[in-house]
Scaffold this active site. Structure first.
Site, PDB file in Angstrom:
ATOM      1  N   GLU A 124      -2.842   4.920   4.061  1.00 51.97           N
ATOM      2  CA  GLU A 124      -3.587   3.900   4.805  1.00 51.97           C
ATOM      3  C   GLU A 124      -2.715   3.307   5.908  1.00 51.97           C
ATOM      4  O   GLU A 124      -1.534   3.043   5.694  1.00 51.97           O
ATOM      5  CB  GLU A 124      -4.030   2.778   3.849  1.00 51.97           C
ATOM      6  CG  GLU A 124      -5.053   3.251   2.820  1.00 51.97           C
ATOM      7  CD  GLU A 124      -5.526   2.146   1.885  1.00 51.97           C
ATOM      8  OE1 GLU A 124      -5.182   0.957   2.102  1.00 51.97           O
ATOM      9  OE2 GLU A 124      -6.245   2.475   0.927  1.00 51.97           O
ATOM     10  N   GLU A 191     -13.244   3.684   7.031  1.00 53.67           N
ATOM     11  CA  GLU A 191     -13.962   2.983   5.962  1.00 53.67           C
ATOM     12  C   GLU A 191     -14.564   1.673   6.461  1.00 53.67           C
ATOM     13  O   GLU A 191     -13.853   0.821   7.032  1.00 53.67           O
ATOM     14  CB  GLU A 191     -13.004   2.721   4.779  1.00 53.67           C
ATOM     15  CG  GLU A 191     -13.699   1.999   3.630  1.00 53.67           C
ATOM     16  CD  GLU A 191     -12.958   2.045   2.302  1.00 53.67           C
ATOM     17  OE1 GLU A 191     -11.915   2.729   2.204  1.00 53.67           O
ATOM     18  OE2 GLU A 191     -13.432   1.388   1.352  1.00 53.67           O
TER      19      GLU A 191
END
Ligand code: KIV
Length: 273
Positions: A124, A191
């Site tokens: 991430e 996301e």
């Protein structure tokens, strides 16, 4: 017809994913955390199986993804790899294994690849971890990026709401996506961001952008397997389509088994030696 549906059972590679984007063929991606589910997901024709750190929530019952450890992710990764023949297997690097220092990230990435047998890793973040990502790719490890809502940073955000609604965060996300591509990532996950922003990011990249809660104008979709099969309850974000109601199916089946044991109906004559 393209891909698996045409009977193409060759192992999916990072290069093929980029070709799929070029041809406009959508990429399917789903999580799995264990051998049995991985066999089912792979056998159904999935392109990418993600051993997500959502295992922390789904498998271990934690509230966030933060507690899952490197050893635990390696265990899940190994179990999934044993069950997969065709899909590309991507394993999440867990929180705390790559954020502190690039060479620690490289060492942990190498350990994850050696011990799981996976095809690639996912991390991430954008600019903040780009040096680490460059070094991991430099060590020969394919990396998938992850931008937008990054659950490992939940304590910074304070909420799981939609990200990058404002201009500054949206522009940073566009820059980060480019940086990840330039660093050599073979794809990235977007996301929970506005669909128009996701479309803009996907259109500006040559690598595939896979969305979750990011609309349809991206190169593929990813969901958490337990959510889309309806095993979990009480989690109903707008982006989640439930393809089955396994909560009811499993609860009914187990309830019948309990009743059969209690009534001595199970086992019967043909179910014994
Ligand atoms: O851990 C995970 O399951 C993920 C997906 C939500 C993309 O990162």
């Amino acid at each position: 017809m393209a891909g698996y549906l045409s009977g193409d059972t060759r192992k999916v590679t990072t290069h093929r994913l980029i070709e799929m984007k070029q041809k406009g063929e959508k990429i399917s991606m789903l999580t799995a955390y264990d051998y049995t589910m991985a066999q089912l997901v792979d056998g159904a024709g999935m392109d990418i199986i993600l051993v997500g750190d959502s295992a922390s929530n789904v498998m271990a019952g934690n509230v966030t993804t933060l507690p899952i450890t490197l050893d635990q992710m390696i265990y899940h990764g190994k179990s999934v790899v044993r069950g997969v023949k065709r899909a590309l297997v991507v394993v999440d690097m867990p929180f705390g294994t790559y954020q502190a220092e690039p060479y620690e990230g490289v060492r942990n990435a190498i350990r994850m690849m050696k011990e799981t047998g996976a095809d690639a890793l996912k991390l991430e973040g954008g600019e903040e971890v780009i040096d680490t990502i460059r070094k991991i790719i430099g060590a020969g490890v394919p990396v998938m990026g992850h931008l937008g809502l990054m659950p490992q940073s939940i304590n910074k955000y304070g909420t799981y709401g939609v990200r990058a609604k404002g201009e500054a965060e949206a522009e940073k996300l566009v820059r980060d996506a480019r940086l990840l591509q330039e660093a050599g990532c073979f794809g990235l996950v977007l996301e929970k961001i506005p669909a128009a922003l996701a479309a803009r990011v996907a259109a500006g990249l040559t690598i595939p952008a896979i969305g979750i809660g990011a609309g349809g104008a991206v190169d593929g979709q990813v969901l958490v397997v337990a959510d889309m099969l309806g095993m979990t309850q009480g989690f109903s974000p707008r982006f989640l389509r439930r393809y089955a109601d396994l909560h009811t199916v499993i609860t009914d089946a187990i309830g019948k088994y309990v009743a059969d044991v209690k009534s001595s109906d199970f086992p019967n004559e043909s179910e014994q030696y």
